[in-house]
Scaffold this active site. Structure first.
Site, PDB file in Angstrom:
ATOM      1  CE  LYS A  21      -2.313  -1.680   3.540  1.00  0.00           C
ATOM      2  NZ  LYS A  21      -1.941  -3.095   3.503  1.00  0.00           N
ATOM      3  CD  GLU A  75      10.753   3.107  16.638  1.00  0.00           C
ATOM      4  OE1 GLU A  75       9.623   3.421  17.022  1.00  0.00           O
ATOM      5  OE2 GLU A  75      11.030   2.875  15.453  1.00  0.00           O
ATOM      6  CG  HIS A  96       7.662   5.260  14.643  1.00  0.00           C
ATOM      7  ND1 HIS A  96       7.886   3.985  15.085  1.00  0.00           N
ATOM      8  CD2 HIS A  96       6.685   5.134  13.709  1.00  0.00           C
ATOM      9  CE1 HIS A  96       7.088   3.143  14.460  1.00  0.00           C
ATOM     10  NE2 HIS A  96       6.340   3.825  13.614  1.00  0.00           N
ATOM     11  CG  LEU A  97       7.810  12.318  13.522  1.00  0.00           C
ATOM     12  CD1 LEU A  97       8.326  13.700  13.117  1.00  0.00           C
ATOM     13  CD2 LEU A  97       6.823  12.459  14.674  1.00  0.00           C
TER      14      LEU A  97
HETATM   15  N1  LIG Z   1       6.804   4.889   9.829  1.00  0.00           N
HETATM   16  C1  LIG Z   1       5.555   4.744  10.118  1.00  0.00           C
HETATM   17  O1  LIG Z   1       5.015   5.456  10.947  1.00  0.00           O
HETATM   18  C2  LIG Z   1       4.744   3.705   9.405  1.00  0.00           C
HETATM   19  C3  LIG Z   1       3.389   3.939   9.147  1.00  0.00           C
HETATM   20  C4  LIG Z   1       2.643   2.943   8.505  1.00  0.00           C
HETATM   21  C5  LIG Z   1       3.248   1.752   8.163  1.00  0.00           C
HETATM   22  N2  LIG Z   1       4.552   1.550   8.448  1.00  0.00           N
HETATM   23  C6  LIG Z   1       5.222   0.311   8.050  1.00  0.00           C
HETATM   24  O2  LIG Z   1       5.421   0.350   6.643  1.00  0.00           O
HETATM   25  C7  LIG Z   1       5.530  -0.975   6.137  1.00  0.00           C
HETATM   26  C8  LIG Z   1       4.670  -1.146   4.901  1.00  0.00           C
HETATM   27  O3  LIG Z   1       3.322  -0.960   5.230  1.00  0.00           O
HETATM   28  P1  LIG Z   1       2.163  -1.200   4.127  1.00  0.00           P
HETATM   29  O4  LIG Z   1       0.914  -0.707   4.733  1.00  0.00           O
HETATM   30  O5  LIG Z   1       2.585  -0.706   2.814  1.00  0.00           O
HETATM   31  O6  LIG Z   1       2.156  -2.787   4.115  1.00  0.00           O
HETATM   32  P2  LIG Z   1       1.656  -3.735   2.926  1.00  0.00           P
HETATM   33  O7  LIG Z   1       1.389  -5.048   3.554  1.00  0.00           O
HETATM   34  O8  LIG Z   1       0.571  -3.093   2.149  1.00  0.00           O
HETATM   35  O9  LIG Z   1       2.928  -3.870   1.996  1.00  0.00           O
HETATM   36  C9  LIG Z   1       4.083  -4.569   2.336  1.00  0.00           C
HETATM   37  C10 LIG Z   1       4.659  -5.147   1.063  1.00  0.00           C
HETATM   38  O10 LIG Z   1       5.900  -5.770   1.384  1.00  0.00           O
HETATM   39  C11 LIG Z   1       6.001  -6.936   0.575  1.00  0.00           C
HETATM   40  N3  LIG Z   1       6.977  -7.841   1.167  1.00  0.00           N
HETATM   41  C12 LIG Z   1       6.816  -8.711   2.195  1.00  0.00           C
HETATM   42  N4  LIG Z   1       7.985  -9.362   2.420  1.00  0.00           N
HETATM   43  C13 LIG Z   1       8.875  -8.883   1.522  1.00  0.00           C
HETATM   44  C14 LIG Z   1      10.235  -9.161   1.267  1.00  0.00           C
HETATM   45  N5  LIG Z   1      10.898 -10.069   1.986  1.00  0.00           N
HETATM   46  N6  LIG Z   1      10.843  -8.481   0.281  1.00  0.00           N
HETATM   47  C15 LIG Z   1      10.173  -7.558  -0.450  1.00  0.00           C
HETATM   48  N7  LIG Z   1       8.869  -7.274  -0.287  1.00  0.00           N
HETATM   49  C16 LIG Z   1       8.232  -7.920   0.715  1.00  0.00           C
HETATM   50  C17 LIG Z   1       4.607  -7.486   0.535  1.00  0.00           C
HETATM   51  O11 LIG Z   1       4.423  -8.324  -0.584  1.00  0.00           O
HETATM   52  C18 LIG Z   1       3.775  -6.212   0.427  1.00  0.00           C
HETATM   53  O12 LIG Z   1       3.503  -5.905  -0.926  1.00  0.00           O
HETATM   54  C19 LIG Z   1       5.169  -1.883   7.304  1.00  0.00           C
HETATM   55  O13 LIG Z   1       6.362  -2.332   7.920  1.00  0.00           O
HETATM   56  C20 LIG Z   1       4.444  -0.948   8.259  1.00  0.00           C
HETATM   57  O14 LIG Z   1       4.509  -1.404   9.574  1.00  0.00           O
HETATM   58  C21 LIG Z   1       5.318   2.504   9.059  1.00  0.00           C
HETATM   59  O1  LIG Z   2       2.728   0.783  11.850  1.00  0.00           O
HETATM   60  C1  LIG Z   2       2.291   1.919  11.906  1.00  0.00           C
HETATM   61  O2  LIG Z   2       1.084   2.199  11.756  1.00  0.00           O
HETATM   62  C2  LIG Z   2       3.241   3.042  12.108  1.00  0.00           C
HETATM   63  O3  LIG Z   2       4.487   2.587  12.460  1.00  0.00           O
HETATM   64  C3  LIG Z   2       2.743   4.135  13.009  1.00  0.00           C
HETATM   65  O4  LIG Z   2       3.054   3.938  14.344  1.00  0.00           O
HETATM   66  P1  LIG Z   2       2.425   4.926  15.437  1.00  0.00           P
HETATM   67  O5  LIG Z   2       0.977   4.697  15.479  1.00  0.00           O
HETATM   68  O6  LIG Z   2       3.071   4.582  16.739  1.00  0.00           O
HETATM   69  O7  LIG Z   2       2.745   6.312  15.006  1.00  0.00           O
END
Ligand SMILES: NC(=O)c1ccc[n+]([C@@H]2O[C@H](COP(=O)([O-])OP(=O)(O)OC[C@H]3O[C@@H](n4cnc5c(N)ncnc54)[C@H](O)[C@@H]3O)[C@@H](O)[C@H]2O)c1
Ligand SMILES: O=C(O)[C@H](O)COP(=O)(O)O
Length: 526
Positions: free
Chosen positions: A149, A259, A278-279
């Site tokens: 996504k 963290e 982690h924003l």
């Molecule tokens: N920084 C933040 O605050 C924040 C916010 C939201 C999500 N996230 C993180 O971002 C990441 C992605 O979230 P998303 O909603 O896009 O998830 P998602 O499940 O939609 O997408 C993840 C993708 O990674 C792929 N994948 C899985 N294993 C893999 C591998 N070994 N090599 C390559 N691709 C692989 C999957 O096929 C999938 O298409 C997650 O780790 C989520 O926790 C972080």
């Molecule tokens: O996985 C998530 O949704 C993000 O890492 C966001 O984490 P947070 O809700 O602590 O900002």
């Protein structure tokens, strides 16, 4: 009234939804020990990434029914421990997608133009233009690792910025990548060719330290890495060393192995590194989205309804769930019935969807049947989340079949339990008004509406038995609500099925079994 503990900062919109059905206590910043101490009084826990829901927390949460993660990542929750205890874990898979993608893009552009460092320099009273000659992203190559996504949104925007796109995601088709303007390549090519590498994968054993010595050795000296996914996907010590030695040009990290970030060599680096706490999901819009999404699910589960984004039960489309609801009730009732008839240990459980029901999605029906089957042994401990796991751990082999041709009713469900005390089967169907009917018991046709207290006998079809049983129940002041007799041949083996208004008193089963002609008797309480 149910009680919900909110242990991380959550938008007020979520609190308001929860308050409709529960007492909501907001207690942020609890230590692990404090959380374990307070959790026993709560039915639900709502968190973000700040709270670690360990096995100890789950085990201490004796009332806990649901953990709601207002966000995507659930790596701070011990999912197997939750599943084992029948605690549903839900998240908000899409509520912060845009926010996280925009943060990754912000990181990429800021890193290219040294925005954070230039800003600090002006605020410190300087007017230094020479130190901040940046790079354009236009016509540069962006390597997206994880085209889910967030990765897809990043790719779409990066395309509009005029970037060339490579993607690595072993679970995505080349067609899907192409639709997003990405060339799907293997990881080595992505590392070698990309000017920017942005990570959007979950943290798994395969992705842990994905960016380590070996990966960095393949990258261009001008490469810049962005990690807004999960800490630990980049080896932070290796990265700091590579940046210090100028082996790559920059890195922007939003997430860290530990963290809050403690002592770190990354803090010692200059404008080539951007660190944010982690924003990714920290926008007003995303916080409203995730809070509403998860609070609604907690509310629903507390009201006994299914959750739409449970991570530890099979993903069931709510529409499918709605259609199946009456059949889930049928399955659970028949499962309870056959489980109590079976009495002891069950080794093999046959679930057969018959007639029109054969076209239905079978998995929820099997789970509901197992929930009923195990309810004798596990009572309220078994639920839709843990029924399959509990059955597996008890060594119950589940065989699921479909037979569109076999049903007297438009659709029916056949359950058979084989175990230490023998073999029993029941079939049931739904009437047009949604009422449940038990239509067959151990091969004998009957037509019985299930009731809270039931009695079944196996006997010889001969005069006098029904009368004697009726008198005996009368002596014990047990009122019969309805009675059915099923037999295959006249004066052969037969079953008697009785719905009772009252529970059977202790010891009466022995007396029933002593009535001449009765070979066995079972009680069932639904
Ligand atoms: N920084 C933040 O605050 C924040 C916010 C939201 C999500 N996230 C993180 O971002 C990441 C992605 O979230 P998303 O909603 O896009 O998830 P998602 O499940 O939609 O997408 C993840 C993708 O990674 C792929 N994948 C899985 N294993 C893999 C591998 N070994 N090599 C390559 N691709 C692989 C999957 O096929 C999938 O298409 C997650 O780790 C989520 O926790 C972080
Ligand atoms: O996985 C998530 O949704 C993000 O890492 C966001 O984490 P947070 O809700 O602590 O900002």
């Amino acid at each position: 009234m149910s009680k919900v503990l909110v242990s991380d900062p959550i938008d007020q919109a979520g609190i308001e939804i929860l308050s409709q059905v529960a007492q909501v206590d907001v207690k942020t910043g609890l230590s692990p020990e404090e959380l374990i101490q307070v959790i026993p009084e709560y039915d639900a826990l709502m968190i973000r990434s700040g709270t670690r829901v360990t096995q100890e927390v789950i085990e201490a949460g004796t009332q806990l029914k649901i953990v709601g993660r207002a966000g995507v990542g659930v790596d701070n929750v011990d999912i197997p421990a939750a599943t084992r205890r029948g605690v549903v874990v839900v998240n908000s898979p899409e509520g912060n997608t845009t926010a996280a993608a925009e943060h990754a893009l912000t990181m990429m552009l800021s890193l290219s133009r040294y925005v954070p460092e230039a800003n600090l320099s002006v605020k410190a009273g300087k007017w230094d233009r020479k130190s901040f000659i940046g790079a354009e992203v236009y016509k540069k190559t962006l390597g997206v690792v994880g085209l889910g996504k967030i990765g897809s949104h990043v790719a779409t925007v990066a395309k509009a910025l005029g970037m060339k796109l490579l993607a690595y995601d072993p679970f995505i088709s080349a067609d899907r990548a192409e639709q997003l303007g990405c060339r799907l390549v293997d990881l080595d090519i992505l590392f070698q060719e990309a000017d920017y590498i942005t990570l959007h994968v979950p943290k798994t054993p395969e992705t842990t330290n994905l960016i380590g010595e070996e990966a960095i050795a393949k990258m261009k000296p001008t490469a810049r890495i962005i990690n807004c996914s999960r800490g630990g996907i980049v080896d932070e010590d290796v990265l700091a060393k590579a940046l210090k030695e100028g082996r790559i040009a920059g890195a922007a990290l939003d997430v860290f192995n530990e963290e809050p970030l403690g002592e770190s060599k990354l803090r010692e680096l200059g404008k080539e590194v951007i660190l944010t706490p982690h924003l990714g999901a920290s926008t007003a819009e995303a916080q409203v989205n995730v809070a509403i999404d998860v609070a609604e699910q907690i509310r629903d589960v507390l009201l006994g309804l299914p959750a739409r984004s449970a991570v530890n039960i099979p993903g069931l489309n709510p529409d499918v769930m709605e259609q199946l609801k009456p059949y889930l009730q049928l399955a659970e009732t028949l499962g309870t019935l056959v489980g109590q008839l079976a009495g002891g240990r069950v080794d093999l459980f046959n679930v057969r969807l018959q007639g029109d029901l054969a076209t239905a999605q079978s998995q929820p029906i099997v789970i509901a049947s197992l929930k009923g089957l195990l309810s004798k042994a596990l009572r309220e401990r078994v639920n839709y989340v843990n029924a399959s796991l509990e059955a597996k751990e008890r060594g119950i082999r589940v065989i699921e079949t479909k037979d569109a041709s076999a049903s007297d009713y438009s659709g029916s469900l056949y359950l058979e339990a084989r175990g230490s005390l023998g073999q029993h089967s029941v079939t049931g169907a739904l009437l047009s008004d949604g009422e449940i009917r038990v239509t067959n018991l151990d091969g004998f046709p009957i037509n019985l509406p299930p009731s809270p207290y039931m009695l079944f006998t196996l006997h010889r079809d001969m005069p006098g038995i029904i009368g004697r049983l009726g008198s005996l129940l009368g002596e014990f002041n047990v009122n019969i609500a309805s009675m059915q007799v099923g037999r295959k041949i006249v004066r052969g083996d037969a079953v008697m099925a009785l719905s009772l208004d009252d529970p059977l008193p202790e010891g009466i089963i022995g007396e029933i079994q002593r009535i001449p002609g009765i070979t066995d008797a079972y009680t069932v309480a639904l």
